[in-house]
Write an enzyme that holds these catalytic residues in place. Structure first.
Site, short mmCIF file in Angstrom:
data_model
loop_
_atom_site.label_atom_id
_atom_site.label_comp_id
_atom_site.label_asym_id
_atom_site.label_seq_id
_atom_site.Cartn_x
_atom_site.Cartn_y
_atom_site.Cartn_z
N GLY A 70 -16.06 4.48 -3.01
CA GLY A 70 -17.45 4.21 -3.34
C GLY A 70 -17.79 4.61 -4.77
O GLY A 70 -16.92 5.11 -5.51
N LYS A 82 -0.06 -1.51 -4.82
CA LYS A 82 -1.37 -0.86 -4.84
C LYS A 82 -1.21 0.64 -5.01
O LYS A 82 -0.67 1.32 -4.13
CB LYS A 82 -2.13 -1.18 -3.55
CG LYS A 82 -3.50 -0.52 -3.48
CD LYS A 82 -4.33 -1.09 -2.37
CE LYS A 82 -5.66 -0.39 -2.26
NZ LYS A 82 -6.49 -0.96 -1.19
N ASN A 137 0.86 -1.18 0.00
CA ASN A 137 0.00 0.00 0.00
C ASN A 137 0.90 1.23 0.00
O ASN A 137 1.28 1.74 1.06
CB ASN A 137 -0.89 -0.06 1.25
CG ASN A 137 -1.68 1.20 1.47
OD1 ASN A 137 -1.64 2.12 0.66
ND2 ASN A 137 -2.40 1.25 2.57
N ASN A 194 -6.45 3.13 -4.81
CA ASN A 194 -6.72 3.43 -3.42
C ASN A 194 -7.69 4.62 -3.39
O ASN A 194 -8.18 5.04 -4.42
CB ASN A 194 -5.39 3.76 -2.71
CG ASN A 194 -5.42 3.30 -1.25
OD1 ASN A 194 -6.36 3.58 -0.54
ND2 ASN A 194 -4.39 2.58 -0.84
N CYS A 208 0.66 5.43 1.69
CA CYS A 208 0.86 5.95 3.04
C CYS A 208 1.82 7.15 2.99
O CYS A 208 2.82 7.13 2.28
CB CYS A 208 1.48 4.89 3.93
SG CYS A 208 0.69 3.29 3.80
C1 LIG Z 1 -12.85 2.25 5.68
C2 LIG Z 1 -11.77 1.97 4.69
C3 LIG Z 1 -10.54 1.49 5.12
C4 LIG Z 1 -9.53 1.23 4.23
N1 LIG Z 1 -8.35 0.73 4.67
C5 LIG Z 1 -7.37 0.42 3.78
C6 LIG Z 1 -6.17 -0.18 4.21
O1 LIG Z 1 -5.98 -0.46 5.40
N2 LIG Z 1 -5.22 -0.46 3.28
C7 LIG Z 1 -5.40 -0.21 1.95
O2 LIG Z 1 -4.51 -0.51 1.15
N3 LIG Z 1 -6.55 0.36 1.51
C8 LIG Z 1 -7.53 0.67 2.39
N4 LIG Z 1 -8.70 1.23 1.93
C9 LIG Z 1 -8.87 1.47 0.48
C10 LIG Z 1 -9.66 0.33 -0.17
O3 LIG Z 1 -8.96 -0.89 -0.05
C11 LIG Z 1 -9.93 0.62 -1.65
O4 LIG Z 1 -8.70 0.74 -2.33
C12 LIG Z 1 -10.72 1.89 -1.87
O5 LIG Z 1 -11.66 2.05 -0.85
C13 LIG Z 1 -11.44 1.94 -3.23
O6 LIG Z 1 -12.40 0.91 -3.33
P1 LIG Z 1 -13.97 1.12 -2.99
O7 LIG Z 1 -14.41 2.36 -3.72
O8 LIG Z 1 -14.65 -0.11 -3.44
O9 LIG Z 1 -14.08 1.33 -1.51
C14 LIG Z 1 -9.73 1.48 2.84
C15 LIG Z 1 -10.96 1.96 2.41
C16 LIG Z 1 -11.98 2.20 3.30
C17 LIG Z 1 -13.29 2.71 2.79
#
Ligand SMILES: Cc1cc2nc3c(=O)[nH]c(=O)nc-3n(C[C@H](O)[C@H](O)[C@H](O)COP(=O)(O)O)c2cc1C
Ligand SMILES: Cc1cc2nc3c(=O)[nH]c(=O)nc-3n(C[C@H](O)[C@H](O)[C@H](O)COP(=O)(O)OP(=O)(O)OC[C@H]3O[C@@H](n4cnc5c(N)ncnc54)[C@H](O)[C@@H]3O)c2cc1C
Ligand SMILES: Cc1cc2nc3c(=O)[nH]c(=O)nc-3n(C[C@H](O)[C@H](O)[C@H](O)COP(=O)(O)OP(=O)(O)OC[C@H]3O[C@@H](n4cnc5c(N)ncnc54)[C@H](O)[C@@H]3O)c2cc1C
Ligand SMILES: Cc1cc2nc3c(=O)[nH]c(=O)nc-3n(C[C@H](O)[C@H](O)[C@H](O)COP(=O)(O)O)c2cc1C
Ligand code: FES
Ligand code: FES
Lengths: 321, 287, 321, 287
Positions: free
Chosen positions: C235, C183, C145, C210, C148
């Site tokens: 979302g 990622k 990831n 991300n 960060c």
């Molecule tokens: C509440 C929340 C926590 C997340 N925590 C992480 C994480 O710990 N590590 C990571 O690589 N991405 C994290 N993400 C990003 C998601 O893995 C994803 O890349 C991003 O939300 C886009 O997908 P979506 O639109 O389907 O949510 C997080 C997303 C959300 C909403």
């Protein structure tokens, strides 16, 4: 919502020396004063719903724009790839007197395929205005749409590169004493760097944001829906991104900001102002109907009344913590 | 600043209005709904072939939906709605007393002044504008023949929303009326060499109409579809390629002369998605 | 929808050599297998709803995460700033055997405050796995990831700089033979440049995207709502942006892609695959309830049946025109 | 891959379920609605102080709304809803026969096993969980006193949704019941030194309860609010600062011992938004 006897809040703002009756402009390309008058009649424009009028982008040469389809809806937003269809600066200037009825300052939004094109357009506007074209509207300044693909740099928009933005802004600055606004693209790693380049090169104000590059597929064929394939996302979907960028830039620079991206109600206006914007622009929300701008201004007034605030200065920058 | 300076003289008369209107009657034809709105100001301005922009209920951001005026009577306007996507599905579920935010009438309708005999050729929900067309022509004593084509029995329920004296129906599967398309039917039924062909429907239908009309030496008009944002000429989002370059469906159309939609019209034919009508009607085909 | 006698479409995909029963993974941080089992019982995980399991990001040291509030809703989306709360790699590894019941490959998602931290985490996982920890799940690889904030570069994420991404990826590559996924963050001017850097440095696959950096205000106070002030938007609101980036990267590179960003239904999966993704991940949609992933996989199957397609290969890359 | 390998033994029993449930009764109390759902499986698992995650109707993406179980009887669960924002406004407008997608019961409720006498202190919609609490305690013969505080007469309509023997009401404006707050009322009414204080409501109320309980030497519990995404421990989005660091309202709460919420609890007090409970309940204050 108005308390009996409560003072009516003052919505006026001053944008880099330009006094505006309220902070709500139209976003370029989403509202056309002539077409609105033509269809919905003069009442729709009296009083004029926006405090300044930004016509759609004009370029040096006539552009036919992108092949259709040019737009569709997305979740809480829309995507468009109109492709800056416009008649070119000469025809644009010939038609300028038609806008004489517009009772608010006009900001000429300029695009181009190479930096030199922007400058040539600006020069021609200045020339025409200096010649004192009879019955022209009050052209208060310019908005440089630096999100256009720059043919000289492999299609990279001027606005994605601080150096290019600086050069173009400085050159434009040398050509006019009118308000010079640079309209930034959100499709960058570091919007503050580009904003700073524009401000330091002499921009009076910054508009942000333009649309976010995006792609929508035709659900049947699973190929790109838009004729141009990619397009620009706008509307409430992007509001949190636009707000972040305005907040970042306002936190780093003193340049006045016209905030935009997803504004759909009075509360949204207040939020952009709290993030440091001096004025705002309404884009996609115009497509909810001709009453949208008036509703938004009325809601903004009601928000101030409801919060007991006398004016927007009481809110400006409140979120910059 | 004088905020009451009048716009130029040519713009002193509104051709459209916008407001909230109440549904005062609703009829079903299979999955299709015919909604009657009490909208005196729209009714007063409307001409056949024009459309309205309808805001969907709710607070989320959505573009308004363009819908043809099915018919107009007194202070009432009627909309015939096919549930295609989510938005139109919500519209067909409206009931009496619900209100809708609507702007219109918009666009250039069918130029009927010089029509001496009319052949209405439509397919699917493309039939929508033709009650209004037929009503106006009948009032003027102009003979009208309509040929409507549908996919199947279910879609042919749409014909129930029409009162046109000479209305012929065809279905692709032969379940109702003639087996075949609206154009095949039109070719058979005919309407004399003086007839104007007025068409609306999916791209292949308009394509076939154009080919037939040009070989038969008939002139006519077609109503096109495009995704729209402003509905009133501001955004340049709804263009179609024509012999005169890109034209906006919302203000330059939705009705265009058939011969404007011929080949060689595109100004940017090399780009993806470019092309000619019926490619101009591609957004519809894309649904 | 299934025609009598119509063959059941094959949803299996192979991601850089890893065979998956279907293309739908969970997005890191949005689904927890242990918590799901704990609350909704084993039926909720049998069969396991995702074809691979990506736990939330782990870092070298324990992190308490950001101060609350940490999330809220936006138009067609949500914003979060959890701040990578996690117990640190040692506790994480101690708990790994609890995941032994997970019947699908596990991809360890790693974050860090400096490039060296990622590498140290990766090294420790390899070490522990080499020691043959009894009852461990099948750790198939890693997802770095790189969004960060990197303390060594003034908070700039590794993933915003192709050079930094390349260095980190190459160093990680040297430490493991398992699947190495990078990622990517969408908060960049040129996602292809970063993707290329990762691919050329040896990444087996790329995850994108991300979250998009964004800001939401408290509507009452008009100050930033989240404890961390800014957060990440995800979302359906961002789906068109994510789709554009997947499409751009797939059009430019051969690296397999795990597409994500706003996937909420089977059609969305198909769209990402049409844009070149080999697999996809579901994030925010998990928050619509524990049934979301199964519904999405079922809808995907129905889409293929409805279109008469035998498998996903028939669609993959269709939008790359 | 063996996709049927069982999870560890500790996880072999579901504590929650998710499904679609029908509204079988709806009562209004001013703008507030008491919805009764037929949800046998949720009812069977529920304990007082637990909550459910309710999906809003419609197809747009929205997070589910956490709502307390107001009460449970047989196969029915009741939810008491205050229209605050758009989502809860839609919920109060639901009618009989509408269905809702609901997951629950979730979280740790009030630990009532060792309660010998209870003083329920709640403000505004914070009263919601206390019918269930009172019902369970009454069944066990435990004496219950409730002091509910409301803004004004309008909000005091909420009291109509409760059947609790010793229920006292206060309003900020004195329009109904005593003039003052729920805590002032509780202090007056008292419940003996053995009483457990069980509280729910806005941050200032919980703050006052905590201060009073600690000076009065009473122990007790408070139910907190936080914006939630998963509702089941996965996302770490709903934490509040406690003496034990950030804890998740959805699984570690929503009910916490009052003394867990004392000062010095934050692990990251320098950061914006950080702080202690009742800052932990800031999301609520933010509404
Ligand atoms: C509440 C929340 C926590 C997340 N925590 C992480 C994480 O710990 N590590 C990571 O690589 N991405 C994290 N993400 C990003 C998601 O893995 C994803 O890349 C991003 O939300 C886009 O997908 P979506 O639109 O389907 O949510 C997080 C997303 C959300 C909403
Ligand atoms: C001038 C004109 C007149 C029309 N008259 C009628 C009518 O009388 N009755 C009727 O049922 N339909 C009519 N249509 C088509 C109707 O506008 C679409 O079916 C409708 O917009 C689809 O919306 P949706 O939410 O159901 O579909 P979705 O696919 O969910 O819509 C997504 C977006 O695409 C747009 N869109 C999708 N399909 C079309 C389309 N075919 N044309 C234009 N925009 C589209 C929608 O407006 C929306 O912005 C007309 C279209 C035009 C342009
Ligand atoms: C454990 C728990 C139990 C609750 N029990 C009840 C109850 O029984 N009855 C009742 O009426 N309300 C209850 N609430 C509060 C209720 O969840 C919020 O009022 C509701 O989520 C607001 O949604 P909205 O769409 O009306 O407001 P909006 O402000 O439009 O919501 C926007 C987003 O913020 C979230 N949000 C806003 N306010 C709150 C809040 N106070 N707490 C949590 N999330 C919030 C929403 O869930 C949504 O994600 C409870 C909250 C929690 C955490
Ligand atoms: C249909 C459409 C056309 C646009 N045309 C232009 C344009 O010509 N020049 C320009 O600078 N921005 C143009 N924009 C961008 C808007 O001015 C605005 O920056 C952007 O849409 C974000 O605001 P919104 O979310 O309120 O729409 C256009 C946007 C839309 C939706
Ligand atoms: S829809 Fe905007 S110009 Fe036609
Ligand atoms: S809401 Fe996800 S952990 Fe509590």
């Amino acid at each position: 919502m108005t308390q009996p006897g409560a003072p009516v809040p003052d919505l006026a703002v001053t944008l880099a020396g330009l006094r505006l009756e309220h902070p709500v402009l139209n976003a370029s390309g989403t509202f056309d004063a002539l077409e609105t008058a033509r269809h919905y009649g003069p009442e729709a424009l009296a009083p004029f719903p926006f405090s300044a009028y930004v016509p759609k982008t004009v370029t040096l040469e006539r552009r036919d724009g992108n092949p259709p389809p040019r737009l569709t809806e997305t979740a809480a937003g829309m995507i468009n790839a109109v492709g800056l269809q416009n008649p070119g600066i000469e025809a644009y200037l010939d038609d300028l007197p038609l806008l004489a009825f517009v009772p608010v300052p006009v900001l000429v939004n300029i695009g181009g395929r190479r930096p030199g094109d922007y400058l040539e357009v600006l020069r021609r506007v200045e020339e025409r205005l200096a010649a004192g074209a009879a019955g022209s509207p009050q052209v208060a300044g310019y908005e440089l749409n630096v999100s256009c693909p720059n043919v000289g740099r492999g299609g990279l928009a001027v606005g994605t590169e601080p150096g290019e933005t600086e050069k173009l802004t400085a050159a434009a600055r040398a050509l006019t004493k009118r308000l010079l606004i640079v309209k930034l693209t959100p499709n960058v790693t570091d919007v503050v760097a580009v904003a700073r380049a524009a401000a330091e090169a002499g921009a009076d104000a910054l508009s942000l944001v333009n649309t976010v590059r995006a792609l929508v597929l035709d659900p049947q064929t699973l190929t790109p829906f838009l004729g141009n394939r990619t397009g620009g996302l706008s509307g409430p979907a992007i509001k949190p991104v636009a707000l972040r960028m305005v907040w970042e830039v306002a936190g780093a620079l003193d340049a006045p900001i016209i905030g935009m991206g997803g504004i759909a109600c009075g509360r949204d206006v207040l939020e952009f102002v709290a993030c440091g914007a001096t004025a705002v622009a309404v884009g996609a929300a115009n497509f909810s109907g001709p009453d949208a701008p008036r509703r938004i201004v009325a809601e903004l007034r009601a928000e101030l009344v409801g919060r007991g605030l006398p004016d927007l200065a009481a809110v400006r920058g409140r979120a910059l913590v | 600043m004088n905020s009451t300076a009048p716009p130029p003289a040519e713009q002193t008369c509104a051709t459209a209005t916008s407001g909230h209107y109440r549904v005062i009657e609703r009829r079903s034809f299979g999955p299709y709904a015919l909604l009657t709105l009490l909208a005196p100001d729209i009714a007063a301005l409307a001409a056949p072939g024009q459309f309205v922009m309808v805001a969907l209920p709710g607070t989320q951001f959505r573009l308004r939906r363009p819908l043809s005026l099915h018919s107009v009577g007194g202070e009432r306007v009627r909309l015939l709605v096919e549930p295609r996507g989510e938005g139109t599905r919500e519209l067909v579920e409206l009931g009496v007393a619900d209100t809708l935010a609507v702007a219109g009438p918009l666009g250039h309708g069918f130029p009927l002044e010089r029509v001496r005999a009319a052949l209405l050729v439509a397919g699917g929900i493309g039939v929508a504008p033709f009650q209004f067309v037929a009503d106006v022509l009948r009032a003027r004593g102009v003979p009208v023949t309509a040929t409507f084509g549908f996919r199947d029995e279910g879609q042919a329920r749409l014909a129930g929303a029409f009162e046109i004296d000479h209305l012929w129906v065809a279905t692709d599967d032969g379940s109702v009326g003639r087996h075949g398309t609206a154009v095949e039917l039109a070719r058979e039924v005919g309407a004399g060499p003086q007839a104007s062909v007025l068409a609306c429907g999916p791209a292949p239908l308009l394509d076939a109409v154009r080919t037939w009309a040009s070989t038969a030496g008939l002139s006519g008009y077609a109503s096109l579809e495009a995704h729209m944002a402003c509905g009133s000429g501001a955004c340049h989002g709804c263009v179609v390629p024509t012999r005169e370059g890109y034209l906006r469906v919302c203000v330059d159309g939705p009705v265009f002369a058939l011969d404007l939609l011929g080949s060689g019209a595109s100004t940017d034919a090399s780009a993806p998605g470019a092309g000619l009508a019926p490619d101009g009607a591609k957004p519809q085909a894309a649904q």
